[in-house]
Every structure is written in C-alpha cells, then in structure tokens.
Design an enzyme around this catalytic site. Structure first.
Site, PDB file in Angstrom:
ATOM      1  N   GLU A 270      81.903  61.754   5.329  1.00  0.00           N
ATOM      2  CA  GLU A 270      82.772  62.620   4.533  1.00  0.00           C
ATOM      3  C   GLU A 270      83.706  61.817   3.634  1.00  0.00           C
ATOM      4  O   GLU A 270      84.821  61.475   4.023  1.00  0.00           O
ATOM      5  CB  GLU A 270      83.616  63.521   5.450  1.00  0.00           C
TER       6      GLU A 270
ATOM      7  N   GLU B 232      76.905  68.497   9.604  1.00  0.00           N
ATOM      8  CA  GLU B 232      78.019  68.717  10.538  1.00  0.00           C
ATOM      9  C   GLU B 232      78.681  70.049  10.231  1.00  0.00           C
ATOM     10  O   GLU B 232      78.931  70.369   9.065  1.00  0.00           O
ATOM     11  CB  GLU B 232      79.058  67.590  10.406  1.00  0.00           C
TER      12      GLU B 232
END
Ligand code: IDC
Length: 330
Positions: free
Chosen positions: A168, A256
């Site tokens: 991320e 995710e």
C-alpha cells in the site's frame, strides 16, 4: 543371472530416489495450472475465468506460527479457499528492510515454508512486499529488486506463486512514482520468470486504481493492479473508482480487505461488506481477507481467546472470520 539381479536392485533404487525427488518438488507444483491475465480477469490455460479467494497472514514476523502445513491444508479443505497471501512487512516489527541479516534469513525461510505448504495443500500463494509506514516504495527499491529477483529465480517453476510488489503506497506517493518503481521490479522478476502473475499497488493505500488505469505499465503480460478496502471506511466512492478502472480495462485484484474500519479495528460493517461482495462477484475479482491471526482486533479472523494454530471450528472464529467463511462458501 547373479549380475542381472544386482542391476535390477540398483535400477529399482534409482527409481525410488527419483520418484521421491520429483514428489517433493515438481509434482505438487504441476497440479495447479499457471494463471494468465486476459482483459480485466485472471484465466487458466484454457482461457476460463479463475477467481481466487483466500486469506492473508498478518505480518510474518508477528504471527509466524500460523504458517504451518496443517493450517494451510485445513483452510483449503474446510474453508474452501485457493490462495494464501504471505504478508512480509518491509518496515514495521522486524521488517525485511529494517531488521538485520538474521531476520531477513528467517523471513525468507518462512516464505519458503509458506510456498511449500500452500503448494502441498494445492493453493496459490502470494509473496507480498508489505510496505505500509514506509509509504513510498522507492524507499527500499534496491532491496525490493534484489529480493524479487531472488524469489523469481527460486520459484520460477512454481506455477502457483504470485508476486505482490508493494502492498500500500501512501504518503501521497503519485501513480507515476509507483509506476517507475514497478517497472524496475517487474523487469527484475521477468529476467527470471517470464510468466508469473504480478500484483502492483496503487496510490492512497491501494485505492486509486483509477489513476493507474490512466497509465498502466506497458510491454508486460500478466500484470494486475490492487484494490484494497475496509468496508467500515470505504463504500460507494471507492467502488466508483474501481468501476472506472475496470471500464478502462485495468485488471484488478483485491489482495487485502476487511469489513472493519481501515485501522483494522472498530465495529464491522456487514451491510457495506455485502455490497462489496456483490461487486467482487459480479466482476469475478479475486479477493483475500486480512488477517489470519488471533490479535485482539476486529480484523483478525480468529478469536483472541483461541490459541489453536489449525483445526479451527466455527466457534474459534471472530465475527469477521465467520462472515468471511460464509462468503467463501457462497
Ligand atoms: C494492521 C494490523 C495491525 C498492525 C498494523 C500496523 O491489523 O495489527 O498493528 O497493521 O502494522 C492495511 C494494511 C495492514 C493493516 C490493515 C489494518 O495493509 O497492514 O494491518 N490495513 O489497519 N491497509 C488498510 C488496513
């Protein structure tokens, strides 16, 4: 006569040794078909859409004990999943880039075990370079290039291994900067493995897939872009970005997600979660739930009071775990 018998014995032994060798390596890996990216989807060798579904570990340094053969086989057989994500933090808590050499070695060993267990259980496995507080993937770019080259050389014959090169990106890191990083890492992987599926993170904690859709990487096959969401924090706005990206032909992978808030805690939003699942199923997007641990937070699949490392019953799961298992079975 005597001489002939002796050779028969040697021949027999040779066959046993060869069979044992093959059995321990290639035979398992050959069970799962290599995946490809076609349009916005993952497909098998025959071009049929494949939707992967599974769970992510918590950080490999935090909860290494959940990476065991029995757990992986249990999840495959009882939960019906077909992919496990091995989340290797790069910075936090004995991260790969912040810890010492012994720690790096231990993490690589854990990954190797994870790949072996997933392979034996008949699952795909994602090797995740889990950047988070180190918000710009270029910070550890050298380490990443080296790491993925090593992994790709090691697992090039494992059709079930998928690489995720930056969990991320955040800190306001732009798509162009991520793209520059991704081009280098993808090139490094492709120098060893021409085909493996590679997942690329997107700006703002892997939410700005619309930005990636404007200027995806060129010249490589089998690339996908990640979309992450936590249903108590993200809803319609993020789905619209995803819709825009899909319409522009960007292949998406939800590597995710959760239904807690983005901190990994707080109340679950099951209604918003149901809207997300509808979207995911409609577009046949692969999805991976966070996280396989019993940490005292609502994004952990296992109840904090449960100390089991496999063989969980429904009562051993928290609300999120129960909810996710229902999705797997739908
Ligand atoms: C969270 C963990 C938590 C840990 C924290 C910091 O659940 O136990 O203390 O990371 O390392 C992400 C990240 C993922 C986060 C998760 C929940 O990829 O590492 O895990 N999350 O905050 N993105 C959005 C949410």
């Amino acid at each position: 006569m005597k001489r002939k018998n002796k050779w028969n014995v040697w021949g027999f032994l040779l066959v046993i040794v060869l069979a044992a060798f093959l059995g321990s390596t290639t035979v398992y890996a050959a069970k799962l078909p290599a995946l490809k990216v076609k349009g916005t989807r993952l497909v098998n060798e025959k071009g049929k859409t494949v939707q992967l579904k599974g769970v992510s570990t918590h950080g490999l340094s935090w909860y290494p004990e959940y990476v065991n053969q029995k757990a992986f086989t249990h999840m495959k057989k009882k939960w019906g999943i077909n992919v496990v994500r091995l989340a290797m933090y790069t910075s936090e808590y004995n991260g790969y880039c912040t810890g010492d050499d012994a720690n790096r070695k231990a993490l690589e060993k854990k990954i190797d075990q994870g790949v072996t267990y997933a392979t034996k259980a008949g699952m795909y496995v994602i090797i995740d370079w889990h950047i988070l507080s180190d918000g710009d993937p270029r910070l550890y770019e050298k380490q990443s290039v080296k790491f993925f080259k090593k992994m790709a050389a090691k697992y090039k014959n494992h059709a079930n291994v998928i690489y995720e090169i930056c969990n991320e990106p955040n800190w306001g890191t732009s798509w162009e900067d991520i793209r520059t990083y991704a081009n280098k890492v993808v090139k490094a992987i492709r120098s060893k493995d021409k085909k493996a599926v590679i997942l690329i993170g997107t700006p703002t904690w892997s939410q700005d897939v619309d930005a990636a859709a404007q200027h995806p990487l060129k010249g490589y096959k089998n690339l996908m872009y990640t979309l992450h969401f936590y249903a108590a924090s993200h809803g319609d706005n993020l789905r619209e970005k995803a819709q825009t990206a899909l319409e522009q032909g960007l292949p998406l992978f939800v590597s995710e997600f959760g239904i807690s808030d983005a901190s990994g805690s707080g109340g679950l939003n099951k209604a918003e979660g149901a809207k997300w699942m509808k979207f995911i199923k409609k577009h046949k997007i692969s999805y991976v739930g966070w996280s396989l641990s019993n940490k005292d937070e609502s994004s952990a699949l296992i109840k904090p009071s449960c100390k089991k490392k496999t063989g969980w019953t429904n009562g051993d799961l928290g609300d999120w775990g129960k909810w996710l298992l229902k999705q797997f079975r739908k």
